[in-house]
Design a protein around this motif. Sequence first.
Motif, PDB file in Angstrom:
ATOM      1  N   GLN A  36       0.868  -1.207  -0.118  1.00  0.00           N
ATOM      2  CA  GLN A  36      -0.005   0.095   0.145  1.00  0.00           C
ATOM      3  C   GLN A  36       0.920   1.502  -0.112  1.00  0.00           C
ATOM      4  O   GLN A  36       0.548   2.388  -0.227  1.00  0.00           O
ATOM      5  CB  GLN A  36      -1.126   0.031   1.324  1.00  0.00           C
ATOM      6  N   ALA A  38       2.630   4.069  -1.548  1.00  0.00           N
ATOM      7  CA  ALA A  38       2.718   4.250  -3.000  1.00  0.00           C
ATOM      8  C   ALA A  38       3.826   5.218  -3.028  1.00  0.00           C
ATOM      9  O   ALA A  38       4.673   5.713  -2.119  1.00  0.00           O
ATOM     10  CB  ALA A  38       1.397   4.981  -3.286  1.00  0.00           C
ATOM     11  N   LYS A  39       4.321   5.447  -4.400  1.00  0.00           N
ATOM     12  CA  LYS A  39       5.208   6.303  -5.006  1.00  0.00           C
ATOM     13  C   LYS A  39       5.114   7.837  -4.521  1.00  0.00           C
ATOM     14  O   LYS A  39       3.990   8.146  -4.495  1.00  0.00           O
ATOM     15  CB  LYS A  39       5.460   6.277  -6.592  1.00  0.00           C
ATOM     16  N   GLY A  46      -3.055  13.603 -11.151  1.00  0.00           N
ATOM     17  CA  GLY A  46      -4.544  13.047 -11.050  1.00  0.00           C
ATOM     18  C   GLY A  46      -4.604  11.827 -10.826  1.00  0.00           C
ATOM     19  O   GLY A  46      -3.521  11.139 -10.791  1.00  0.00           O
ATOM     20  N   ILE A  47      -5.780  11.025 -10.617  1.00  0.00           N
ATOM     21  CA  ILE A  47      -5.846   9.600 -10.630  1.00  0.00           C
ATOM     22  C   ILE A  47      -6.475   9.034 -12.078  1.00  0.00           C
ATOM     23  O   ILE A  47      -7.283   9.709 -12.520  1.00  0.00           O
ATOM     24  CB  ILE A  47      -6.535   9.100  -9.399  1.00  0.00           C
ATOM     25  N   PRO A  52      -5.834   2.047  -7.617  1.00  0.00           N
ATOM     26  CA  PRO A  52      -6.459   1.546  -6.457  1.00  0.00           C
ATOM     27  C   PRO A  52      -7.751   2.497  -5.794  1.00  0.00           C
ATOM     28  O   PRO A  52      -7.547   3.766  -5.835  1.00  0.00           O
ATOM     29  CB  PRO A  52      -5.633   1.353  -5.377  1.00  0.00           C
ATOM     30  N   ILE A  54      -9.898   4.687  -3.568  1.00  0.00           N
ATOM     31  CA  ILE A  54      -9.797   5.385  -2.361  1.00  0.00           C
ATOM     32  C   ILE A  54     -10.882   5.419  -1.580  1.00  0.00           C
ATOM     33  O   ILE A  54     -12.046   5.808  -2.185  1.00  0.00           O
ATOM     34  CB  ILE A  54      -9.273   6.920  -2.964  1.00  0.00           C
ATOM     35  N   MET A  58     -10.074   9.463   2.866  1.00  0.00           N
ATOM     36  CA  MET A  58      -8.452   9.322   2.484  1.00  0.00           C
ATOM     37  C   MET A  58      -8.015  10.660   1.671  1.00  0.00           C
ATOM     38  O   MET A  58      -8.628  10.712   0.607  1.00  0.00           O
ATOM     39  CB  MET A  58      -8.182   7.781   1.961  1.00  0.00           C
ATOM     40  N   SER A  59      -7.003  11.156   1.828  1.00  0.00           N
ATOM     41  CA  SER A  59      -6.437  11.999   1.105  1.00  0.00           C
ATOM     42  C   SER A  59      -5.123  11.520   0.376  1.00  0.00           C
ATOM     43  O   SER A  59      -4.536  10.508   0.866  1.00  0.00           O
ATOM     44  CB  SER A  59      -6.052  13.229   1.811  1.00  0.00           C
ATOM     45  N   CYS A  60      -4.621  12.078  -0.784  1.00  0.00           N
ATOM     46  CA  CYS A  60      -3.722  11.569  -1.575  1.00  0.00           C
ATOM     47  C   CYS A  60      -2.400  11.460  -0.529  1.00  0.00           C
ATOM     48  O   CYS A  60      -1.803  10.566  -0.632  1.00  0.00           O
ATOM     49  CB  CYS A  60      -3.191  12.574  -2.772  1.00  0.00           C
ATOM     50  N   CYS A  63      -1.244   8.209   1.357  1.00  0.00           N
ATOM     51  CA  CYS A  63      -0.500   6.989   0.828  1.00  0.00           C
ATOM     52  C   CYS A  63       0.725   7.630   0.102  1.00  0.00           C
ATOM     53  O   CYS A  63       1.726   6.883  -0.026  1.00  0.00           O
ATOM     54  CB  CYS A  63      -1.438   6.148  -0.125  1.00  0.00           C
ATOM     55  N   HIS A  64       0.595   8.796  -0.532  1.00  0.00           N
ATOM     56  CA  HIS A  64       1.878   9.306  -1.204  1.00  0.00           C
ATOM     57  C   HIS A  64       2.415  10.523  -0.559  1.00  0.00           C
ATOM     58  O   HIS A  64       1.499  11.172   0.188  1.00  0.00           O
ATOM     59  CB  HIS A  64       1.167  10.004  -2.590  1.00  0.00           C
TER      60      HIS A  64
HETATM   61  C1  HEC Z   1      -5.096   4.327  -0.188  1.00  0.00           C
HETATM   62  C2  HEC Z   1      -3.807   4.734  -0.625  1.00  0.00           C
HETATM   63  C3  HEC Z   1      -3.937   5.608  -2.017  1.00  0.00           C
HETATM   64  C4  HEC Z   1      -4.475   6.965  -1.918  1.00  0.00           C
HETATM   65  C5  HEC Z   1      -5.260   7.536  -0.828  1.00  0.00           C
HETATM   66  C6  HEC Z   1      -4.018   7.540  -3.195  1.00  0.00           C
HETATM   67  N1  HEC Z   1      -3.238   6.732  -3.797  1.00  0.00           N
HETATM   68 FE1  HEC Z   1      -2.320   6.992  -5.820  1.00  0.00          FE
HETATM   69  N2  HEC Z   1      -1.681   5.266  -5.581  1.00  0.00           N
HETATM   70  C7  HEC Z   1      -1.632   4.192  -4.720  1.00  0.00           C
HETATM   71  C8  HEC Z   1      -1.194   2.952  -4.915  1.00  0.00           C
HETATM   72  C9  HEC Z   1      -0.890   1.902  -4.096  1.00  0.00           C
HETATM   73  C10 HEC Z   1      -0.404   3.171  -6.419  1.00  0.00           C
HETATM   74  C11 HEC Z   1       0.166   2.053  -7.104  1.00  0.00           C
HETATM   75  C12 HEC Z   1       1.489   2.165  -6.740  1.00  0.00           C
HETATM   76  C13 HEC Z   1       2.298   3.393  -6.970  1.00  0.00           C
HETATM   77  O1  HEC Z   1       2.402   3.727  -8.364  1.00  0.00           O
HETATM   78  O2  HEC Z   1       2.954   4.234  -6.266  1.00  0.00           O
HETATM   79  C14 HEC Z   1      -0.958   4.612  -6.713  1.00  0.00           C
HETATM   80  C15 HEC Z   1      -0.634   5.248  -7.899  1.00  0.00           C
HETATM   81  C16 HEC Z   1      -0.796   6.450  -8.243  1.00  0.00           C
HETATM   82  C17 HEC Z   1      -0.401   7.094  -9.472  1.00  0.00           C
HETATM   83  C18 HEC Z   1       0.681   6.595 -10.358  1.00  0.00           C
HETATM   84  C19 HEC Z   1       1.987   6.721  -9.858  1.00  0.00           C
HETATM   85  C20 HEC Z   1       3.202   6.331 -10.861  1.00  0.00           C
HETATM   86  O3  HEC Z   1       4.275   7.153 -11.018  1.00  0.00           O
HETATM   87  O4  HEC Z   1       3.084   5.457 -11.644  1.00  0.00           O
HETATM   88  C21 HEC Z   1      -0.829   8.341  -9.265  1.00  0.00           C
HETATM   89  C22 HEC Z   1      -0.507   9.541 -10.367  1.00  0.00           C
HETATM   90  C23 HEC Z   1      -1.511   8.337  -8.270  1.00  0.00           C
HETATM   91  N3  HEC Z   1      -1.570   7.300  -7.403  1.00  0.00           N
HETATM   92  C24 HEC Z   1      -2.202   9.879  -7.590  1.00  0.00           C
HETATM   93  C25 HEC Z   1      -3.143   9.820  -6.597  1.00  0.00           C
HETATM   94  C26 HEC Z   1      -3.756  10.941  -6.183  1.00  0.00           C
HETATM   95  C27 HEC Z   1      -3.914  12.248  -7.053  1.00  0.00           C
HETATM   96  C28 HEC Z   1      -4.276  10.803  -5.344  1.00  0.00           C
HETATM   97  C29 HEC Z   1      -5.570  11.605  -4.399  1.00  0.00           C
HETATM   98  C30 HEC Z   1      -6.729  12.168  -5.024  1.00  0.00           C
HETATM   99  C31 HEC Z   1      -4.158   9.295  -4.559  1.00  0.00           C
HETATM  100  N4  HEC Z   1      -3.345   8.909  -5.558  1.00  0.00           N
HETATM  101  C32 HEC Z   1      -4.509   8.561  -3.664  1.00  0.00           C
HETATM  102  C33 HEC Z   1      -2.241   4.460  -3.235  1.00  0.00           C
HETATM  103  C34 HEC Z   1      -3.041   5.459  -3.137  1.00  0.00           C
END
Ligand code: HEC
Length: 256
Positions: A36, A38-39, A46-47, A52, A54, A58-60, A63-64
Amino acid sequence: MKHATASALIIFLAALLISPGASGAAADAQKKDQPQKAKQIEATAGIADKHPEIEPGMSCNDCHEVKLDANTSATQVWLKGDYLKWQAGEGVMTKDQVWDRIMNIFKTKNMKATFVMATCLNNRPYTYTADFALDPAKKVLYAFHEKGTEKLAHIKNNPHISMNWHREFDDNFANVACFQVLGKAEIFDGATPEFDEGLKVYPYEYAAKARKMTIEQWREVVKKSMIMTRTTIDRIRLTEGALAPLNFRTSQEWTR
Ligand code: HEC
């Protein structure tokens, strides 16, 4: 191959035993195994559809780690970039010059100023108003707070704070003055030597009269009933209209 791995493991275990910092390395290694985790992402990310799920609430940054691209933000352009009549790098004050402007603001009221301070817990920001006194030698700010308040619980859990001082805007840009502080706050009670150091800096004596107490009595009340924060200033961003006629940019920065 097997042998190389084994000796790497021994070196790693030895490092664990002798280096206090190695427990951090072990924690990092453990983090990598957790799916869980994340990078890092850009603040503008954006997502995608394949992201996965959310859960609500939970906010970005739960995890990141969110990277702010501070090189292209508007503030960076105002501070150092090509902006209005300035070429990149022109009109920038030295750190000492910026610090002197901050000192001038504090000097108007006995080295004490009223700030809005923001703390953040569970991704919820919270602001409150308090007077802070500056120790110019150490570049730290002292404040005294009622025991048991929410902000103290915030700081205990997350010591990173942001503060703002501003002059009320009179619709004349030449008179604009404000600065923002980023820093780290620590909490001390009346039994600590740090509390006494803070009392040496903070002009608390004036409040004794209003309470019809001697300064000594008031000092004892403060020590018993208040909690002190000491905030180490890491960065200040100053905006001051009065800098324009001095041929400087009106946005300046001081960093520790
Ligand atoms: C519950 C944990 C969680 C939350 C909350 C979350 N993410 Fe993620 N996100 C992940 C995971 C796990 C991955 C896949 C692993 C990775 O690429 O880091 C991911 C991948 C990503 C990636 C691709 C990263 C890459 O370089 O491949 C982006 C962009 C991203 N998230 C943006 C967001 C944004 C914007 C938000 C808030 C709106 C958000 N995430 C919220 C867990 C989360």
